[in-house]
Design a protein around this motif. Structure first.
Motif, PDB file in Angstrom:
ATOM      1  N   UNK A  21       0.832  -1.202   0.000  1.00 47.23           N
ATOM      2  CA  UNK A  21       0.000   0.000   0.000  1.00 47.23           C
ATOM      3  C   UNK A  21       0.870   1.257   0.000  1.00 47.23           C
ATOM      4  N   UNK A  22       1.920   1.257   0.813  1.00 50.86           N
ATOM      5  CA  UNK A  22       2.806   2.424   0.851  1.00 50.86           C
ATOM      6  C   UNK A  22       3.502   2.625  -0.486  1.00 50.86           C
ATOM      7  N   UNK A  23       3.918   1.532  -1.118  1.00 52.22           N
ATOM      8  CA  UNK A  23       4.548   1.651  -2.424  1.00 52.22           C
ATOM      9  C   UNK A  23       3.637   2.286  -3.461  1.00 52.22           C
ATOM     10  N   UNK A  24       2.361   1.947  -3.411  1.00 49.18           N
ATOM     11  CA  UNK A  24       1.388   2.560  -4.322  1.00 49.18           C
ATOM     12  C   UNK A  24       1.193   4.034  -3.983  1.00 49.18           C
ATOM     13  N   UNK A  25       1.077   4.341  -2.700  1.00 48.67           N
ATOM     14  CA  UNK A  25       0.740   5.702  -2.272  1.00 48.67           C
ATOM     15  C   UNK A  25       1.820   6.717  -2.611  1.00 48.67           C
ATOM     16  N   UNK A  26       3.089   6.330  -2.617  1.00 48.48           N
ATOM     17  CA  UNK A  26       4.129   7.339  -2.836  1.00 48.48           C
ATOM     18  C   UNK A  26       4.068   7.918  -4.250  1.00 48.48           C
ATOM     19  N   UNK A  27       3.412   7.218  -5.167  1.00 40.81           N
ATOM     20  CA  UNK A  27       3.275   7.765  -6.518  1.00 40.81           C
ATOM     21  C   UNK A  27       1.848   8.220  -6.793  1.00 40.81           C
ATOM     22  N   UNK A  28       0.843   7.433  -6.405  1.00 37.06           N
ATOM     23  CA  UNK A  28      -0.533   7.828  -6.710  1.00 37.06           C
ATOM     24  C   UNK A  28      -0.979   9.006  -5.851  1.00 37.06           C
ATOM     25  N   UNK A  29      -0.359   9.174  -4.684  1.00 40.57           N
ATOM     26  CA  UNK A  29      -0.688  10.334  -3.855  1.00 40.57           C
ATOM     27  C   UNK A  29      -0.384  11.636  -4.574  1.00 40.57           C
ATOM     28  N   UNK A  30       0.705  11.664  -5.335  1.00 39.64           N
ATOM     29  CA  UNK A  30       1.052  12.875  -6.087  1.00 39.64           C
ATOM     30  C   UNK A  30       0.097  13.089  -7.253  1.00 39.64           C
ATOM     31  N   UNK A  31      -0.366  12.009  -7.870  1.00 38.10           N
ATOM     32  CA  UNK A  31      -1.336  12.157  -8.950  1.00 38.10           C
ATOM     33  C   UNK A  31      -2.674  12.669  -8.421  1.00 38.10           C
ATOM     34  N   UNK A  32      -3.077  12.207  -7.253  1.00 38.78           N
ATOM     35  CA  UNK A  32      -4.377  12.615  -6.709  1.00 38.78           C
ATOM     36  C   UNK A  32      -4.387  14.074  -6.279  1.00 38.78           C
ATOM     37  N   UNK A  33      -3.238  14.597  -5.827  1.00 39.44           N
ATOM     38  CA  UNK A  33      -3.164  15.996  -5.398  1.00 39.44           C
ATOM     39  C   UNK A  33      -2.722  16.933  -6.509  1.00 39.44           C
ATOM     40  N   UNK A  34      -2.237  16.393  -7.620  1.00 37.55           N
ATOM     41  CA  UNK A  34      -1.726  17.227  -8.701  1.00 37.55           C
ATOM     42  C   UNK A  34      -0.285  17.640  -8.517  1.00 37.55           C
ATOM     43  N   UNK A  35       0.349  17.189  -7.424  1.00 33.67           N
ATOM     44  CA  UNK A  35       1.735  17.566  -7.168  1.00 33.67           C
ATOM     45  C   UNK A  35       2.687  16.964  -8.193  1.00 33.67           C
ATOM     46  N   UNK A  36       2.247  15.919  -8.869  1.00 33.81           N
ATOM     47  CA  UNK A  36       3.112  15.278  -9.859  1.00 33.81           C
ATOM     48  C   UNK A  36       3.485  16.259 -10.975  1.00 33.81           C
ATOM     49  N   UNK A  37       2.601  17.236 -11.263  1.00 33.88           N
ATOM     50  CA  UNK A  37       2.915  18.221 -12.304  1.00 33.88           C
ATOM     51  C   UNK A  37       4.118  19.072 -11.898  1.00 33.88           C
ATOM     52  N   UNK A  38       4.150  19.446 -10.626  1.00 35.46           N
ATOM     53  CA  UNK A  38       5.287  20.237 -10.141  1.00 35.46           C
ATOM     54  C   UNK A  38       6.567  19.402 -10.159  1.00 35.46           C
ATOM     55  N   UNK A  39       6.451  18.134  -9.788  1.00 35.47           N
ATOM     56  CA  UNK A  39       7.628  17.262  -9.781  1.00 35.47           C
ATOM     57  C   UNK A  39       8.189  17.094 -11.185  1.00 35.47           C
ATOM     58  N   UNK A  40       7.315  16.883 -12.163  1.00 37.75           N
ATOM     59  CA  UNK A  40       7.768  16.671 -13.531  1.00 37.75           C
ATOM     60  C   UNK A  40       8.217  17.974 -14.188  1.00 37.75           C
ATOM     61  N   UNK A  41       7.678  19.109 -13.732  1.00 34.76           N
ATOM     62  CA  UNK A  41       8.157  20.396 -14.246  1.00 34.76           C
ATOM     63  C   UNK A  41       9.570  20.678 -13.745  1.00 34.76           C
ATOM     64  N   UNK A  42       9.842  20.295 -12.514  1.00 37.09           N
ATOM     65  CA  UNK A  42      11.180  20.502 -11.957  1.00 37.09           C
ATOM     66  C   UNK A  42      12.201  19.550 -12.569  1.00 37.09           C
ATOM     67  N   UNK A  43      11.717  18.376 -13.009  1.00 36.36           N
ATOM     68  CA  UNK A  43      12.602  17.374 -13.630  1.00 36.36           C
ATOM     69  C   UNK A  43      12.027  17.036 -15.005  1.00 36.36           C
TER      70      UNK A  43
END
Length: 289
Positions: free
Chosen positions: A108-130
């Motif tokens: 569950x934790x392994x899933x959450x560390x990536x899907x949590x960013x997708x659910x909050x939209x933070x993944x866009x900031x992460x991918x913009x920085x990298x």
């Protein structure tokens, strides 16, 4: 008559040189994105989430608690167990049986560390920085893998010693120095780490928390049940190569007739993890966030 002479004042000379339109900045050049910086950023995010501590705590509690409970149950009914069950009893594996539940928590934790960013939209900031994207995935896997291995290994060691102290009342205990026991205890930590990394890959592929968790449960729990419905010849051929069964071979002291060898089984498990992460990398590179 007096004539007044007027002296002309010379004009100020024009500037010899013009100020350049774009003067070079005196500030030092900004360093580029590196994998080390991505790892550091992911480590900050990982340890700043409360779900990290809760899930890791649950993993430790399940590993130790259920292992101790099952050892106590065995001791309390040892005198009434059938002779065949006594003969095949393994003290090391028995103290680590809490992994059946702990693997779900670490998944569950392994899933959450990536899907949590997708659910909050933070993944866009992460991918913009990298912008290259893939260092984000490798950094998440590295941070999660290191923490999962450390926590799982410590939990397995504690579960082993607690379990042996309980089994000692019936003289059923063993030691780390016994043949194969060290491999079983540390191998269980490696297996739980591999389960977590498999979950990271599945979570990246699916990008949905509920779907990712369901896929982890399906791979670990449902697939082995489905093989039970197959003819025995098929089941004996397919079952050892399932992710969970293959990985658990490393933490098994008494191998069954159809089981894979310990390191062979763990190698098969690592191939599943590698396939999941490669698939995740392809999806992360091609899909929009």
């Amino acid at each position: 008559m007096t004539t007044t002479a007027t002296t002309a004042t010379p004009a100020a000379p024009a500037a010899a040189t013009a100020t350049p339109a774009f003067a070079p900045s005196s500030r030092p050049a900004r360093p580029g994105v590196t994998l080390a910086r991505a790892v550091h950023a992911e480590w900050i995010k990982f340890r700043s989430l409360r779900s990290t501590y809760w899930t890791l705590g649950i993993t430790v509690a399940l590993t130790i608690g259920f292992g101790a409970l099952l050892c106590w149950g065995t001791v309390s009914r040892w005198d009434h167990l059938p002779a065949d069950e006594r003969m095949h009893f393994g003290a090391a594996e028995h103290s680590l049986l809490g992994y059946h539940f702990a693997q779900l928590a670490i998944g569950v934790l392994g899933v959450l560390i990536i899907t949590g960013e997708y659910s909050t939209g933070m993944i866009r900031a992460s991918l913009s920085a990298v912008p290259k994207r893939l260092p984000v995935l490798w950094a998440k896997a590295a941070v999660f893998g290191a923490v999962a291995w450390a926590v799982s290994t410590v939990a397995c060691l504690i579960a082993f010693f607690v379990g042996q102290s309980i089994l000692a009342s019936k003289h059923l205990d063993t030691t780390l120095g016994a043949p194969g026991v060290t491999r079983v205890v540390f191998g269980m930590g490696l297996y739980l780490t591999a389960v977590g990394l498999l979950a990271v890959g599945l979570g990246t592929l699916i990008r949905n928390t509920a779907g990712g968790i369901a896929s982890v449960f399906g791979v670990l729990m449902l697939l082995p049940l489905l093989t039970e419905a197959l003819p025995s010849s098929w089941r004996d051929t397919i079952s050892p190569y399932l992710p969970g069964n293959a990985g658990q071979a490393l933490a098994t002291l008494q191998q069954g007739p159809h089981d894979l060898a310990p390191w062979t089984g763990f190698g098969v498990m690592c191939l599943y993890v590698l396939a999941a992460l490669i698939g995740a990398a392809v999806v992360l590179k091609r899909r929009d966030a």
